[in-house]
Design a protein around this motif. Structure first.
Motif, mmCIF file in Angstrom:
data_model
loop_
_atom_site.group_PDB
_atom_site.id
_atom_site.type_symbol
_atom_site.label_atom_id
_atom_site.label_comp_id
_atom_site.label_asym_id
_atom_site.label_seq_id
_atom_site.Cartn_x
_atom_site.Cartn_y
_atom_site.Cartn_z
ATOM 1 N N GLU A 113 0.702 9.208 -6.378
ATOM 2 C CA GLU A 113 1.103 10.604 -6.199
ATOM 3 C C GLU A 113 1.918 11.088 -7.394
ATOM 4 O O GLU A 113 1.789 12.233 -7.838
ATOM 5 C CB GLU A 113 1.917 10.732 -4.911
ATOM 6 C CG GLU A 113 2.301 12.156 -4.563
ATOM 7 C CD GLU A 113 1.102 13.010 -4.209
ATOM 8 O OE1 GLU A 113 1.175 14.246 -4.431
ATOM 9 O OE2 GLU A 113 0.095 12.464 -3.721
ATOM 10 N N TRP A 144 0.797 -1.232 0.000
ATOM 11 C CA TRP A 144 0.000 0.000 0.000
ATOM 12 C C TRP A 144 0.829 1.281 0.000
ATOM 13 O O TRP A 144 0.522 2.211 -0.779
ATOM 14 C CB TRP A 144 -0.978 -0.017 1.170
ATOM 15 C CG TRP A 144 -1.904 1.167 1.144
ATOM 16 C CD1 TRP A 144 -1.972 2.182 2.044
ATOM 17 C CD2 TRP A 144 -2.886 1.465 0.141
ATOM 18 N NE1 TRP A 144 -2.929 3.102 1.678
ATOM 19 C CE2 TRP A 144 -3.510 2.687 0.510
ATOM 20 C CE3 TRP A 144 -3.304 0.817 -1.017
ATOM 21 C CZ2 TRP A 144 -4.523 3.268 -0.239
ATOM 22 C CZ3 TRP A 144 -4.312 1.396 -1.775
ATOM 23 C CH2 TRP A 144 -4.911 2.609 -1.387
ATOM 24 N N PRO A 145 1.891 1.422 0.816
ATOM 25 C CA PRO A 145 2.684 2.655 0.746
ATOM 26 C C PRO A 145 3.244 2.919 -0.648
ATOM 27 O O PRO A 145 3.253 4.076 -1.107
ATOM 28 C CB PRO A 145 3.811 2.410 1.764
ATOM 29 C CG PRO A 145 3.226 1.430 2.729
ATOM 30 C CD PRO A 145 2.370 0.534 1.893
ATOM 31 N N THR A 156 -9.710 1.746 2.269
ATOM 32 C CA THR A 156 -9.361 3.105 1.876
ATOM 33 C C THR A 156 -8.992 3.142 0.401
ATOM 34 O O THR A 156 -8.820 2.106 -0.236
ATOM 35 C CB THR A 156 -8.179 3.633 2.718
ATOM 36 O OG1 THR A 156 -7.981 5.010 2.437
ATOM 37 C CG2 THR A 156 -6.900 2.865 2.414
ATOM 38 N N ARG A 157 -8.886 4.340 -0.123
ATOM 39 C CA ARG A 157 -8.496 4.574 -1.506
ATOM 40 C C ARG A 157 -7.423 5.661 -1.528
ATOM 41 O O ARG A 157 -7.318 6.452 -0.590
ATOM 42 C CB ARG A 157 -9.703 5.012 -2.348
ATOM 43 C CG ARG A 157 -10.831 4.003 -2.406
ATOM 44 C CD ARG A 157 -12.062 4.632 -3.078
ATOM 45 N NE ARG A 157 -13.163 3.668 -3.230
ATOM 46 C CZ ARG A 157 -14.027 3.360 -2.294
ATOM 47 N NH1 ARG A 157 -13.945 3.948 -1.081
ATOM 48 N NH2 ARG A 157 -14.985 2.494 -2.507
ATOM 49 N N THR A 158 -6.657 5.716 -2.601
ATOM 50 C CA THR A 158 -5.726 6.822 -2.759
ATOM 51 C C THR A 158 -6.499 8.114 -2.968
ATOM 52 O O THR A 158 -7.671 8.092 -3.388
ATOM 53 C CB THR A 158 -4.783 6.578 -3.936
ATOM 54 O OG1 THR A 158 -5.552 6.275 -5.109
ATOM 55 C CG2 THR A 158 -3.846 5.415 -3.651
ATOM 56 N N ARG A 161 -4.368 4.753 -9.654
ATOM 57 C CA ARG A 161 -5.239 4.825 -8.486
ATOM 58 C C ARG A 161 -5.095 3.551 -7.665
ATOM 59 O O ARG A 161 -4.816 2.484 -8.204
ATOM 60 C CB ARG A 161 -6.701 4.990 -8.905
ATOM 61 C CG ARG A 161 -6.976 6.266 -9.676
ATOM 62 C CD ARG A 161 -8.325 6.227 -10.365
ATOM 63 N NE ARG A 161 -9.383 5.879 -9.427
ATOM 64 C CZ ARG A 161 -10.542 5.309 -9.792
ATOM 65 N NH1 ARG A 161 -10.783 5.024 -11.047
ATOM 66 N NH2 ARG A 161 -11.444 5.034 -8.874
ATOM 67 N N CYS A 205 0.469 4.163 -2.971
ATOM 68 C CA CYS A 205 0.190 5.580 -2.710
ATOM 69 C C CYS A 205 1.244 6.468 -3.370
ATOM 70 O O CYS A 205 0.922 7.526 -3.936
ATOM 71 C CB CYS A 205 0.146 5.842 -1.210
ATOM 72 S SG CYS A 205 -1.272 5.091 -0.371
ATOM 73 N N ASP A 206 2.511 6.062 -3.301
ATOM 74 C CA ASP A 206 3.583 6.832 -3.939
ATOM 75 C C ASP A 206 3.393 6.868 -5.454
ATOM 76 O O ASP A 206 3.566 7.931 -6.083
ATOM 77 C CB ASP A 206 4.941 6.227 -3.599
ATOM 78 C CG ASP A 206 5.318 6.403 -2.128
ATOM 79 O OD1 ASP A 206 4.704 7.273 -1.469
ATOM 80 O OD2 ASP A 206 6.199 5.663 -1.654
ATOM 81 N N ARG A 253 -7.537 -0.194 -1.346
ATOM 82 C CA ARG A 253 -7.041 -1.145 -0.353
ATOM 83 C C ARG A 253 -8.208 -1.856 0.316
ATOM 84 O O ARG A 253 -9.097 -1.208 0.885
ATOM 85 C CB ARG A 253 -6.197 -0.436 0.710
ATOM 86 C CG ARG A 253 -5.432 -1.422 1.588
ATOM 87 C CD ARG A 253 -4.660 -0.721 2.677
ATOM 88 N NE ARG A 253 -3.569 -1.572 3.146
ATOM 89 C CZ ARG A 253 -2.901 -1.378 4.272
ATOM 90 N NH1 ARG A 253 -3.210 -0.351 5.054
ATOM 91 N NH2 ARG A 253 -1.933 -2.188 4.627
#
Length: 308
Positions: free
Chosen positions: A55, A47-48, A301-303, A61, A51-52, A64
């Motif tokens: 970004e 997940w991290p 969750t979502r980005t 997209r 997210c990167d 999770r």
């Protein structure tokens, strides 16, 4: 726009390569795209990184899930989030080549079909893994009532096909089977699978057997019919054996009183019990799973760019 859905489990190290490959394929073809990475809560915590990546490129997209739901439900989560006019589904380990997706789009448009599914052709997994996969599809074909062979999830699906799939409310989902059940026009495209960039298949022989059993029970009533046939076969066998036992009894071959009648009763009633329990057991199992009406998928969750 084409949405690319990829469930992520145990392949954290190839996500950057996957994003680069998808970006290269669609930018060269001049097509709008988005990449949906569905984190199925793998052991390497992707997940991290997702997210990167989201970004850096807003077209990436992330979604999770709250826990590990399995590959097919993770795909369903991606289908529900996809915004594209067409939706591609592919594995994250780069065995499925993103470069072919524009070609699949051309085929779908030219032949006016709702799906282009990829026949995996020759692939480089171990002989045992390929034999297990072949046995998996044979079992589904015989007992499932819908013929599918050597195809996985990799393919391109129209918005109409995706919306139709999302109307299926079964707790168990299996994309190749449900594509066939829609009855919408589809085309097959043969493509040899590449080696995995990282990792190995999560489907052992036991998992394939469990998946095949779940698919057959959820999508077909052939096992119910088979249980009746087996029960009747036992009953007929008991009738044949009974003739032999009666002949032996008349010839004074048995000296134990009541032995013949006991054996005949056990054989005959066992056949009827198998047929009855088979029918009730399968149906009760299916009803029990469906009437609970638990949510199939829980998204944690979502980005950030998924909320825009």
């Amino acid at each position: 726009m084409i949405s690319v859905v990829s469930p992520v489990y145990g392949c954290r190290n190839c996500l950057e390569a996957l994003c680069d490959a998808v970006r290269s394929a669609f930018d060269k073809a001049g097509l709008d795209w988005e990449l949906l990475l569905v984190d199925d809560r793998g052991p390497d915590d992707p997940w991290p990184l997702i997210c990167d990546l989201a970004e850096v490129d807003k077209r990436v997209r992330g979604v999770r899930l709250s826990r590990n739901h399995g590959q097919h439900l993770a795909i369903w989560a991606g289908l529900a989030e996809a915004r594209g006019d067409w939706v591609a589904v592919m594995d994250c380990d780069l065995q499925d080549d993103p470069a072919i997706l524009p070609k699949l789009h051309e085929i779908a448009v030219a032949r006016d079909v709702e799906a282009v599914v990829v026949d995996r052709g020759n692939w480089s997994d171990s002989t045992f893994r390929r034999l297990a996969s072949r046995a998996f599809y044979q079992l589904i074909n015989v007992l499932g009532g819908v013929r599918i062979s050597n195809i996985g999830n990799f393919g391109l699906y129209s918005r109409r096909m995706v919306d139709t799939l999302l109307q299926f409310r079964e707790q168990e989902v299996f994309l190749p089977m449900m594509i066939a059940l829609t009855g919408l026009k589809r085309q097959t495209y043969r493509l040899d699978r590449a080696d995995r960039a990282v990792g190995q298949s999560a489907y052992s022989l036991l998992r394939l057997l469990r998946l095949a059993t779940a698919i057959i029970i959820r999508f077909s009533d052939r096992p119910l019919k088979l249980s009746v046939i087996i029960g009747l076969a036992f009953s007929l066998l008991s009738a044949a054996v009974s003739l032999l036992l009666v002949a032996a009894w008349l010839g004074n071959a048995f000296t134990v009183p009541g032995w013949t009648s006991t054996v005949l009763s056990v054989w005959f009633l066992s056949g009827l019990i198998m047929a009855t329990l088979g029918i009730h057991g399968f149906y009760l199992g299916r009803v029990f799973s469906e009437v609970k009406r638990r949510p199939r998928i829980i998204v944690e969750t979502r980005t950030f760019n998924s909320r825009i």
